[in-house]
Write a protein that holds these residues in place. Structure first.
Motif, short mmCIF file in Angstrom:
data_model
loop_
_atom_site.label_atom_id
_atom_site.label_comp_id
_atom_site.label_asym_id
_atom_site.label_seq_id
_atom_site.Cartn_x
_atom_site.Cartn_y
_atom_site.Cartn_z
N SER A 157 48.76 33.94 31.57
CA SER A 157 48.47 33.65 32.97
C SER A 157 49.65 34.18 33.79
N TRP A 158 49.50 34.20 35.10
CA TRP A 158 50.63 34.62 35.94
C TRP A 158 51.83 33.71 35.71
N GLU A 210 49.97 39.62 43.78
CA GLU A 210 50.18 38.43 42.94
C GLU A 210 51.65 38.29 42.55
N ILE A 211 52.30 39.40 42.26
CA ILE A 211 53.73 39.38 41.92
C ILE A 211 54.54 38.90 43.13
N VAL A 247 48.31 44.74 32.92
CA VAL A 247 47.47 43.80 33.64
C VAL A 247 46.10 44.47 33.80
N TYR A 269 42.21 38.55 36.18
CA TYR A 269 43.36 39.23 35.58
C TYR A 269 43.54 38.82 34.12
N ILE A 275 46.59 39.46 31.39
CA ILE A 275 47.95 39.98 31.28
C ILE A 275 48.37 39.95 29.81
N ARG A 307 54.61 35.23 44.09
CA ARG A 307 55.44 34.41 43.24
C ARG A 307 56.94 34.64 43.46
#
Length: 152
Positions: free
Chosen positions: A144-145, A19-20, A80, A94, A96, A23
């Motif tokens: 959220s992300w 996910e990181i 997370v 997830y 966070i 982005r």
């Protein structure tokens, strides 16, 4: 499909790293015996660094923590919490939370829990076990992300 606890933890770290990376950030998973940091992340330029502690469960929204989480003070560290469904057709969930927000809420929540009577009205004994449940956090405390990366 339920997998063992070790594989679940590894999967959670890789899901978070993915996910990181999706982005546009770099994500390096630390060695298995690293205490307190599972992923070190950075933007491509290397001038924005942050760390991630990943906690993973399967098919439940409760995570067991230790008392040391109450001493987290870093603005650039995030927890997370990953919930991996046993149905592999469903994506992980997830939650966070900034480490300072988590530390404060866990500390206060544990103190409230201690003040309440346990089963049969008995006084509760203190322990080093803590628990994260998203339902006890305000909506704005769980990121959220997109919100995470806006903070950086």
């Amino acid at each position: 499909m339920k997998i063992n606890k070790q594989l679940s933890g590894i999967a959670g770290e890789y899901y978070v790293a993915a996910e990181i990376t999706r982005r546009g950030y770099l994500a390096a998973i630390t060695l298995r015996n690293s205490d307190g940091v599972d992923i070190i992340a950075s933007n491509i330029e290397g001038d924005t660094l942050f760390s991630i502690q990943v906690k993973t469960t399967q098919n439940k929204r409760k995570w067991i923590l230790s008392q040391k989480v109450e001493n987290e003070t870093s603005e650039k560290k995030f927890f997370v919490f990953v919930n991996i469904p046993t149905d592999i057709a469903i994506q992980p969930e997830y939650f966070i939370v900034n480490s300072k927000v988590l530390a404060s809420n866990i500390y206060e929540g544990h103190r409230r829990w201690l003040c309440q009577n346990g089963k049969n009205g008995k006084v509760r004994n203190d322990s080093s076990v803590r628990q994260f449940e998203p339902r006890w956090f305000k909506d704005e405390e769980i990121l959220s992300w997109d919100q995470l990366f806006e903070l950086l």
